[in-house]
Scaffold this motif. Structure first.
Motif, mmCIF file in Angstrom:
data_model
loop_
_atom_site.group_PDB
_atom_site.id
_atom_site.type_symbol
_atom_site.label_atom_id
_atom_site.label_comp_id
_atom_site.label_asym_id
_atom_site.label_seq_id
_atom_site.Cartn_x
_atom_site.Cartn_y
_atom_site.Cartn_z
ATOM 1 N N GLN A 59 -4.972 -0.908 5.661
ATOM 2 C CA GLN A 59 -4.112 0.256 5.441
ATOM 3 C C GLN A 59 -4.575 1.394 6.336
ATOM 4 O O GLN A 59 -5.774 1.593 6.493
ATOM 5 C CB GLN A 59 -4.215 0.749 3.994
ATOM 6 N N ILE A 66 -11.440 -1.233 1.001
ATOM 7 C CA ILE A 66 -10.213 -1.629 0.307
ATOM 8 C C ILE A 66 -10.299 -3.126 0.039
ATOM 9 O O ILE A 66 -10.664 -3.894 0.914
ATOM 10 C CB ILE A 66 -8.978 -1.291 1.151
ATOM 11 N N HIS A 67 -9.953 -3.519 -1.186
ATOM 12 C CA HIS A 67 -10.053 -4.921 -1.588
ATOM 13 C C HIS A 67 -11.468 -5.464 -1.329
ATOM 14 O O HIS A 67 -11.656 -6.364 -0.496
ATOM 15 C CB HIS A 67 -9.014 -5.779 -0.858
ATOM 16 N N LEU A 99 1.564 -12.583 -2.279
ATOM 17 C CA LEU A 99 0.213 -13.083 -2.040
ATOM 18 C C LEU A 99 0.221 -14.613 -2.017
ATOM 19 O O LEU A 99 0.829 -15.258 -2.858
ATOM 20 C CB LEU A 99 -0.738 -12.602 -3.135
ATOM 21 N N HIS A 110 0.081 2.210 -0.116
ATOM 22 C CA HIS A 110 0.833 2.812 -1.195
ATOM 23 C C HIS A 110 0.077 4.001 -1.777
ATOM 24 O O HIS A 110 0.265 4.369 -2.910
ATOM 25 C CB HIS A 110 1.205 1.796 -2.274
ATOM 26 N N SER A 111 -0.774 4.611 -0.967
ATOM 27 C CA SER A 111 -1.405 5.833 -1.454
ATOM 28 C C SER A 111 -0.692 7.035 -0.841
ATOM 29 O O SER A 111 -0.022 7.779 -1.532
ATOM 30 C CB SER A 111 -2.886 5.840 -1.131
ATOM 31 N N ASN A 163 -14.822 6.034 -0.713
ATOM 32 C CA ASN A 163 -14.621 4.855 0.144
ATOM 33 C C ASN A 163 -15.944 4.332 0.694
ATOM 34 O O ASN A 163 -16.138 3.119 0.814
ATOM 35 C CB ASN A 163 -13.704 5.204 1.316
ATOM 36 N N ARG A 195 -0.734 -12.278 2.622
ATOM 37 C CA ARG A 195 0.339 -11.703 1.807
ATOM 38 C C ARG A 195 1.682 -11.815 2.538
ATOM 39 O O ARG A 195 2.320 -10.837 2.868
ATOM 40 C CB ARG A 195 -0.005 -10.244 1.505
ATOM 41 N N ARG A 212 -6.689 -7.850 -5.137
ATOM 42 C CA ARG A 212 -5.502 -7.624 -4.306
ATOM 43 C C ARG A 212 -4.339 -7.032 -5.081
ATOM 44 O O ARG A 212 -3.302 -6.719 -4.492
ATOM 45 C CB ARG A 212 -5.054 -8.928 -3.655
ATOM 46 N N ILE A 213 -4.489 -6.897 -6.405
ATOM 47 C CA ILE A 213 -3.389 -6.313 -7.171
ATOM 48 C C ILE A 213 -3.163 -4.869 -6.739
ATOM 49 O O ILE A 213 -2.035 -4.386 -6.694
ATOM 50 C CB ILE A 213 -3.674 -6.410 -8.685
ATOM 51 N N CYS A 214 -4.238 -4.168 -6.388
ATOM 52 C CA CYS A 214 -4.095 -2.749 -6.081
ATOM 53 C C CYS A 214 -5.041 -2.331 -4.967
ATOM 54 O O CYS A 214 -6.201 -2.739 -4.945
ATOM 55 C CB CYS A 214 -4.382 -1.920 -7.323
ATOM 56 N N GLY A 215 -4.532 -1.504 -4.050
ATOM 57 C CA GLY A 215 -5.374 -0.975 -2.978
ATOM 58 C C GLY A 215 -6.122 0.276 -3.393
ATOM 59 O O GLY A 215 -7.009 0.734 -2.686
ATOM 60 N N ILE A 216 -5.763 0.854 -4.525
ATOM 61 C CA ILE A 216 -6.420 2.070 -4.987
ATOM 62 C C ILE A 216 -7.529 1.737 -5.985
ATOM 63 O O ILE A 216 -8.601 2.327 -5.953
ATOM 64 C CB ILE A 216 -5.410 3.012 -5.686
#
Lengths: 440, 186
Positions: free
Chosen positions: B62, A167-168, B144, B111-112, A156, B34, A71-75
């Motif tokens: 997202q 994602i995640h 979170l 955030h992309s 993806n 979150r 969960r720190i990053c969606g990328i």
């Protein structure tokens, strides 16, 4: 034919304040002050709220931690999962099935494809072609944007299949995965991968022909290196100045520290010098292990040296890695045989270990201490962007005097373009916890 | 089904010259664990119990361009997200293109690519603007493991109602224009 945009010698003053950097992941700003040709201040200010993940995982089991750190990053959630799971397996002493190892590499390939495609086509290419955004770019270069979206979709789909969702992802477990994958499931990726390889090779051609500022420097580059494969999940920590460390030993050579202008911890070497991670570092230090198709594509560009010295050429390094990740994924799909069990069984024990893997943006390091119930007592999570921050600022200071002769808007654009060359992921960088307890 | 939902359905059904009721995809953004980012998910649970028949709820986290490209031809979309830039608990319901150029409302779950870019790219690739609305709730905390803040939690029924209103607006717009016309050749 390359590096056609030679800039003038330094002179004069420049003040650049970019309150909200665009086309980077997360929220940051830029502050630059040049007086009489001398850089007074060059700060990449990271102010996205810290998210305290290192504290959040305390008291949690390894499998919970693997899902939480995603969960720190969606990328780049896979990078966090891969680094954590390997650290736990190192600590507990688990050997994984070779098919699980392949599946994890496939999962990482998916993330590299998705992340690199996003950055090349939608975040960075507009800079080179003179557009303010991907949307503006798409009006005149629709096919390029479609190519980027197709590659992103391919990445993806790999992460969605192997990781359980795009994602995640949620499937990674200590010892393996939450389930096994049938051969037909993995083979279903093959057709899209074949198409993706064609697009990735075309991407290399496209980006290797882009004009870039003629800015070269010799930075200290750091990346994992593996004896038989391009580094993702395994390898030794190496550098352009001769470092050669076990992947568990990051803390012996590098230090994190706080700076007043950033919510992210900055990392430097023991000698306080900045260092740079990411695709250019990997190509420089581990290019000999690229997939043959990617190696041939790199050779054809004639840009291997430029990738090492010119940060604007990172877009070419990223494109070469796109080819590598797609080609590697094809090989894994073709040879895949399901593992005998989804995950190796394991028993908790008191232990500690660290591990480093290669996120799309560079080396990422995690270290965990677990108690005899298997619960985390302490965690350290060092993402690539916080490690790169000092090197980015050093490059910014070196580059800024070269744009003093330009109109301010153009100078600012060149500097923002430089920042985007490192594909900073600010959301990742601000996960840390700094608790200060004062005794009364 | 509540009286309100019945009335909405009858209003649409009683329109003269109506064809089949067009479908509306409700794309629910955010993350349940979150903080206030979980508000769209929580409100979608309320809506689910009383969902208009032509609406399909998809919890996506997202918004990606592919999510918008996967909206069937002839259908519309409602995007629900938490955002900074407005009062916590305040709710805005506006056309998709109402976000374009409004820097003050900043969805936090992606955030992309910024939401306006995602919408713009999807419009371009589909060949014409997608018929849709966006419903945003002002949020304060995205940490979170933390629950919804009090003001956001209290606004969940309003958010659910706003989602229903948006579905109605999109349905009517689609009926007025006879559906989302086929895309242009790519």
């Amino acid at each position: 034919m390359h590096d056609t945009d030679t800039l003038a010698e330094p002179s004069g003053d420049l003040e650049v304040d970019v309150a909200g950097l665009t086309r980077v992941e997360g929220e940051g700003s830029l502050r630059l002050r040049v007086r009489d040709g001398v850089v007074q201040e060059a700060h990449l200010e990271i102010f996205e709220a810290p998210r305290y993940f290192e504290r959040l995982v305390v008291g949690r089991s390894p499998d919970e931690v693997i899902d939480i750190v995603a969960r720190i990053c969606g990328i780049c959630p896979v990078a966090y999962q891969m680094t954590a799971v390997h650290a736990f397996e190192q600590a507990i002493g688990i050997s994984i099935d070779p098919a699980v190892r392949d599946l994890r590499r496939l999962l990482y390939c998916g993330e590299w494809i998705e992340s690199h495609a996003l950055h090349i086509y939608l975040l960075h290419l507009p800079d080179f072609l003179g557009y303010a955004s991907a949307l503006e770019l798409a009006k005149d270069h629709r096919s390029e944007v479609v190519s980027g979206l197709e590659l992103k979709k391919l990445g993806n789909s790999i992460v969605g299949l192997v990781g359980g969702r795009a994602i995640h992802p949620v499937s990674v477990r200590v010892g393996g995965f939450s389930r096994t994958f049938r051969r037909e499931e993995i083979s279903s990726l093959r057709e899209a991968l074949d198409e993706g390889l064609e697009i990735a090779l075309a991407t290399v051609e496209l980006v290797s022909g882009l004009a870039t500022p003629d800015f070269h420097r010799e930075a200290r580059l750091v990346a994992l290196r593996h004896p038989s494969e391009y580094p993702m999940n395994e390898g030794r920590i190496t550098s352009t100045d001769g470092l050669d460390l076990d992947a568990t030993a990051w803390p012996t050579e590098f230090r994190e520290r706080q700076v007043s202008w950033s919510h992210a911890l900055q990392s430097r070497g023991r000698d306080e010098q900045p260092y740079l991670l990411g695709p250019s570092s990997r190509i420089t230090l581990a290019g000999g292990q690229l997939h043959p198709i990617a190696a041939k594509a790199l050779e054809a560009t004639g840009l291997r040296d430029a990738i090492r010295t010119n940060p604007y050429r990172s877009i070419v390094a990223r494109a070469i890695e796109l080819v590598d990740a797609v080609a590697e994924a094809i090989d894994i799909v073709d040879r895949y045989v399901p593992p005998s069990v989804a995950a190796e069984p394991w028993r908790p024990r008191r232990a500690s270990a660290g591990w480093a893997t290669e996120a799309p943006r560079g080396l990422i390091f995690h270290a965990y201490e677990i108690d005899d119930r298997g619960l985390v007592r302490h965690a350290q999570i060092v993402p690539p962007t916080s490690q790169n921050q000092a090197a980015i600022e050093a490059d910014l200071a070196a580059f800024a005097p070269r744009v003093l002769h330009l109109p301010k808007a153009e100078a600012t654009h060149r500097i923002e373009q430089l920042i985007r060359s490192y594909d900073p992921c600010i959301s990742c960088a601000t996960h840390f916890l700094d608790l200060s307890v004062e005794a009364v | 089904m509540t009286m309100t939902a019945e009335l909405e359905r009858e209003t649409i059904a009683n329109r003269p010259n109506h064809g089949p009721t067009p479908s509306v995809d409700v794309l629910v953004c955010g993350s349940i664990d979150r903080g206030d980012d979980g508000a769209p998910f929580a409100a979608s649970e309320l809506l689910e119990a009383d969902r208009p028949a032509n609406a399909r709820i998809r919890r996506i986290g997202q918004v990606d361009v592919d999510d918008l490209l996967s909206i069937p031809r002839g259908a519309g979309v409602v995007i629900v997200d938490a955002a900074t830039g407005i009062e916590p608990g305040a709710i805005l319901e506006l056309p998709l293109r109402g976000l374009l150029g409004d820097e003050s409302v900043r969805p936090r779950s992606s955030h992309s690519l910024a939401m306006p870019e995602v919408i713009g790219l999807a419009d371009m690739l589909r060949g014409r603007p997608l018929v849709g609305r966006i419903v945003v709730i002002g949020a304060r905390r995205f940490t979170l493991g933390r629950p919804l803040t009090r003001r956001v939690s209290a606004a969940l029924p309003s958010l659910s109602r706003a989602m229903r209103v948006a579905i109605g607006h999109v349905t009517e717009a689609l009926l007025e224009q006879g559906g989302d016309p086929p895309r242009r050749n790519r």
